[in-house]
Design a protein around this motif. Structure first.
Motif, PDB file in Angstrom:
ATOM      1  N   PHE A 275      44.531  45.859  42.013  1.00 56.02           N
ATOM      2  CA  PHE A 275      44.089  46.460  40.766  1.00 56.02           C
ATOM      3  C   PHE A 275      42.583  46.313  40.623  1.00 56.02           C
ATOM      4  O   PHE A 275      42.023  45.271  40.989  1.00 56.02           O
ATOM      5  CB  PHE A 275      44.776  45.770  39.584  1.00 56.02           C
ATOM      6  CG  PHE A 275      44.359  46.311  38.240  1.00 56.02           C
ATOM      7  CD1 PHE A 275      44.984  47.425  37.700  1.00 56.02           C
ATOM      8  CD2 PHE A 275      43.350  45.702  37.519  1.00 56.02           C
ATOM      9  CE1 PHE A 275      44.598  47.933  36.474  1.00 56.02           C
ATOM     10  CE2 PHE A 275      42.959  46.207  36.284  1.00 56.02           C
ATOM     11  CZ  PHE A 275      43.585  47.322  35.759  1.00 56.02           C
ATOM     12  N   PHE A 276      41.923  47.372  40.099  1.00 54.77           N
ATOM     13  CA  PHE A 276      40.539  47.190  39.676  1.00 54.77           C
ATOM     14  C   PHE A 276      40.240  48.056  38.469  1.00 54.77           C
ATOM     15  O   PHE A 276      40.941  49.019  38.170  1.00 54.77           O
ATOM     16  CB  PHE A 276      39.528  47.362  40.801  1.00 54.77           C
ATOM     17  CG  PHE A 276      39.313  48.743  41.374  1.00 54.77           C
ATOM     18  CD1 PHE A 276      40.048  49.850  40.980  1.00 54.77           C
ATOM     19  CD2 PHE A 276      38.337  48.927  42.339  1.00 54.77           C
ATOM     20  CE1 PHE A 276      39.825  51.111  41.528  1.00 54.77           C
ATOM     21  CE2 PHE A 276      38.096  50.176  42.896  1.00 54.77           C
ATOM     22  CZ  PHE A 276      38.837  51.268  42.481  1.00 54.77           C
ATOM     23  N   MET A 277      39.192  47.654  37.727  1.00 50.75           N
ATOM     24  CA  MET A 277      38.848  48.361  36.504  1.00 50.75           C
ATOM     25  C   MET A 277      37.381  48.126  36.178  1.00 50.75           C
ATOM     26  O   MET A 277      36.760  47.168  36.642  1.00 50.75           O
ATOM     27  CB  MET A 277      39.711  47.878  35.332  1.00 50.75           C
ATOM     28  CG  MET A 277      39.487  46.421  34.962  1.00 50.75           C
ATOM     29  SD  MET A 277      40.503  45.880  33.572  1.00 50.75           S
ATOM     30  CE  MET A 277      39.777  46.809  32.238  1.00 50.75           C
TER      31      MET A 277
ATOM     32  N   ALA B 257      38.283  43.026  39.687  1.00 56.36           N
ATOM     33  CA  ALA B 257      39.203  43.361  40.782  1.00 56.36           C
ATOM     34  C   ALA B 257      40.132  42.177  41.008  1.00 56.36           C
ATOM     35  O   ALA B 257      39.687  41.026  40.996  1.00 56.36           O
ATOM     36  CB  ALA B 257      38.438  43.690  42.059  1.00 56.36           C
ATOM     37  N   MET B 258      41.405  42.481  41.213  1.00 59.38           N
ATOM     38  CA  MET B 258      42.388  41.417  41.382  1.00 59.38           C
ATOM     39  C   MET B 258      43.410  41.829  42.427  1.00 59.38           C
ATOM     40  O   MET B 258      43.762  43.010  42.536  1.00 59.38           O
ATOM     41  CB  MET B 258      43.094  41.122  40.064  1.00 59.38           C
ATOM     42  CG  MET B 258      43.977  39.879  40.090  1.00 59.38           C
ATOM     43  SD  MET B 258      44.609  39.436  38.444  1.00 59.38           S
ATOM     44  CE  MET B 258      45.901  40.657  38.250  1.00 59.38           C
ATOM     45  N   ASN B 259      43.864  40.874  43.184  1.00 57.22           N
ATOM     46  CA  ASN B 259      44.919  41.125  44.167  1.00 57.22           C
ATOM     47  C   ASN B 259      45.928  39.991  44.121  1.00 57.22           C
ATOM     48  O   ASN B 259      45.562  38.811  44.142  1.00 57.22           O
ATOM     49  CB  ASN B 259      44.350  41.224  45.584  1.00 57.22           C
ATOM     50  CG  ASN B 259      45.453  41.420  46.619  1.00 57.22           C
ATOM     51  OD1 ASN B 259      46.119  42.440  46.636  1.00 57.22           O
ATOM     52  ND2 ASN B 259      45.655  40.423  47.469  1.00 57.22           N
ATOM     53  N   ASN B 260      47.210  40.359  44.049  1.00 59.39           N
ATOM     54  CA  ASN B 260      48.294  39.383  44.142  1.00 59.39           C
ATOM     55  C   ASN B 260      48.829  39.366  45.565  1.00 59.39           C
ATOM     56  O   ASN B 260      49.053  40.424  46.153  1.00 59.39           O
ATOM     57  CB  ASN B 260      49.444  39.748  43.198  1.00 59.39           C
ATOM     58  CG  ASN B 260      49.078  39.574  41.736  1.00 59.39           C
ATOM     59  OD1 ASN B 260      48.286  38.702  41.400  1.00 59.39           O
ATOM     60  ND2 ASN B 260      49.642  40.408  40.883  1.00 59.39           N
ATOM     61  N   THR B 261      49.024  38.183  46.105  1.00 60.82           N
ATOM     62  CA  THR B 261      49.644  38.088  47.425  1.00 60.82           C
ATOM     63  C   THR B 261      51.017  38.733  47.409  1.00 60.82           C
ATOM     64  O   THR B 261      51.404  39.432  48.341  1.00 60.82           O
ATOM     65  CB  THR B 261      49.750  36.616  47.865  1.00 60.82           C
ATOM     66  OG1 THR B 261      48.432  36.058  47.954  1.00 60.82           O
ATOM     67  CG2 THR B 261      50.432  36.502  49.223  1.00 60.82           C
ATOM     68  N   ASN B 262      51.746  38.503  46.369  1.00 65.51           N
ATOM     69  CA  ASN B 262      53.035  39.181  46.178  1.00 65.51           C
ATOM     70  C   ASN B 262      53.175  39.505  44.701  1.00 65.51           C
ATOM     71  O   ASN B 262      52.532  38.893  43.849  1.00 65.51           O
ATOM     72  CB  ASN B 262      54.200  38.296  46.631  1.00 65.51           C
ATOM     73  CG  ASN B 262      54.310  37.038  45.780  1.00 65.51           C
ATOM     74  OD1 ASN B 262      53.301  36.380  45.508  1.00 65.51           O
ATOM     75  ND2 ASN B 262      55.513  36.687  45.364  1.00 65.51           N
TER      76      ASN B 262
END
Length: 382
Positions: free
Chosen positions: A341-343, A353-358
């Motif tokens: 996700f980014f915004m 910006a964010m990223n989840n491993t799962n």
């Protein structure tokens, strides 16, 4: 691929400080954001790891860190520099590339797609019940082409891809898959229907407009090298930078899909690999004159020119948008299949910006937004 915009709109982007009125924040962004990040990775919410970058020169925020692990095996601590497949966030890059071609007069976003795609793909679309002479580039950018989404219009594509994860898909096969497994979703310009099919055609248009590969086209049009985006590349269509750390694992529910051939999501709807640092570098450049070369191109992308005085649709050219009902705060955003996700919040020149491993259940993003708004309000007080 997976489009989470509606879910994010409803559950995350409330864009008000109502949930933070009773929260005691630390005025130091590095301390507060680290606490939010650490609290977001727990056994209870099922989050294995989170990478987060928040940049706002106006609010004096320059935060980038990660917590947890880079796989559900939990053998390796997640590092914020680790790259990952960004999935549908790629669409914002493709849309930006198209608008770069528009400002260079190599095409017009009002052109019909039949002017810029191959005869083979024109024929496939016609046989599938579409008239590519009526579908414009703008329609594809805004997901109003009526094109059935080959990737997630239904379960067929994922089911087919899972039978042979090593299969190398082509753009033509994906377009044909859309024709074989779905019907036109409406007349061009009539309704919003999210469509990876439209974006793989936009990827083709970039290639044919520059007479080059998509990877080379995006890299040159979007100035990856000049911006120092050293962790960003189009996977399998250009060489992986040798200095990169191992990719964060990608999961489809409980299935480890990290080694699935990335052609399942490659030719414009997805395909880029990046990390949260590079993603915020891109957003900061995009919204601060670092990519477009003409002042009116960003307003065209954000529909700031065509809809003066009229209600502006939430889907812009590449971005989705949300305006907080209470705060009036406007943001531009996109999400991706693998928990990416980014915004960007123009009022605070803030990129997140964010990223989840799962995938899992967490409200880290909401907490970050609430804190950014709170910090902005504090700094605006006399």
């Amino acid at each position: 691929m997976r489009y989470l915009f509606l879910f994010i709109t409803l559950s995350v982007l409330q864009l008000s400080c109502s949930s933070s009125k009773n929260v005691q924040y630390n005025a130091d962004p590095s301390i507060q954001l680290q606490q939010i990040l650490e609290d977001g990775t727990t056994i209870e919410n099922g989050i294995t790891g989170i990478s987060l970058t928040v940049i706002s020169p106006e609010l004096d925020i320059n935060f980038s860190n990660a917590t947890g692990y880079d796989s559900t095996e939990k053998k390796q601590a997640l590092q914020v520099e680790q790259p990952f497949r960004i999935a549908s966030l790629t669409k914002v890059f493709v849309a930006t590339g198209i608008l770069r071609l528009h400002e260079k007069s190599l095409l017009s976003i009002e052109d019909v797609i039949s002017k810029h795609i191959s005869q083979e793909h024109i024929d496939i679309l016609r046989k599938g019940g579409y008239n590519p002479d009526n579908i414009t580039i703008r329609h594809c950018l805004m997901h109003m082409s009526g094109l059935y989404d080959y990737a997630e219009g239904g379960p067929d594509y994922i089911e087919e891809a899972s039978k042979d994860p090593a299969k190398r898909w082509t753009r033509t096969e994906q377009i044909q898959f859309a024709m074989d497994h779905g019907k036109p979703q409406g007349a061009p310009g009539e309704i919003f229907h999210y469509s990876d099919t439209g974006y793989v055609l936009l990827g083709e248009i970039i290639e044919r407009s520059l007479d080059t590969g998509l990877a080379e086209g995006l890299r040159s049009l979007l100035k990856f090298n000049e911006l120092g985006m050293s962790s960003t590349y189009l996977e399998s269509l250009e060489e992986r930078p040798v200095s990169l750390l191992p990719n964060v694992k990608r999961y489809m529910e409980t299935i480890d899909a990290s080694n699935w051939d990335n052609s399942i999501d490659l030719y414009g709807g997805g395909g880029l690999v990046s990390n949260t640092k590079d993603l915020t570098v891109f957003l900061q450049a995009l919204f601060n004159g670092g990519i477009y070369e003409q002042e009116d191109t960003l307003p065209i992308m954000l529909l700031k020119k065509e809809y003066n005085g009229n209600e502006v649709p939430s889907q812009r050219l590449g971005f989705g948008s949300v305006t907080g009902k209470k705060s009036g705060l406007e943001v531009y955003l996109h999400s991706g299949f693998w928990g990416t996700f980014f915004m960007h919040i123009p009022k605070y020149n803030c990129s997140i910006a964010m990223n989840n491993t799962n995938d899992g259940d967490n409200n880290v993003l909401q907490q970050v937004i609430d804190y950014v708004i709170w910090l902005g309000e504090q700094q605006s007080k006399p």
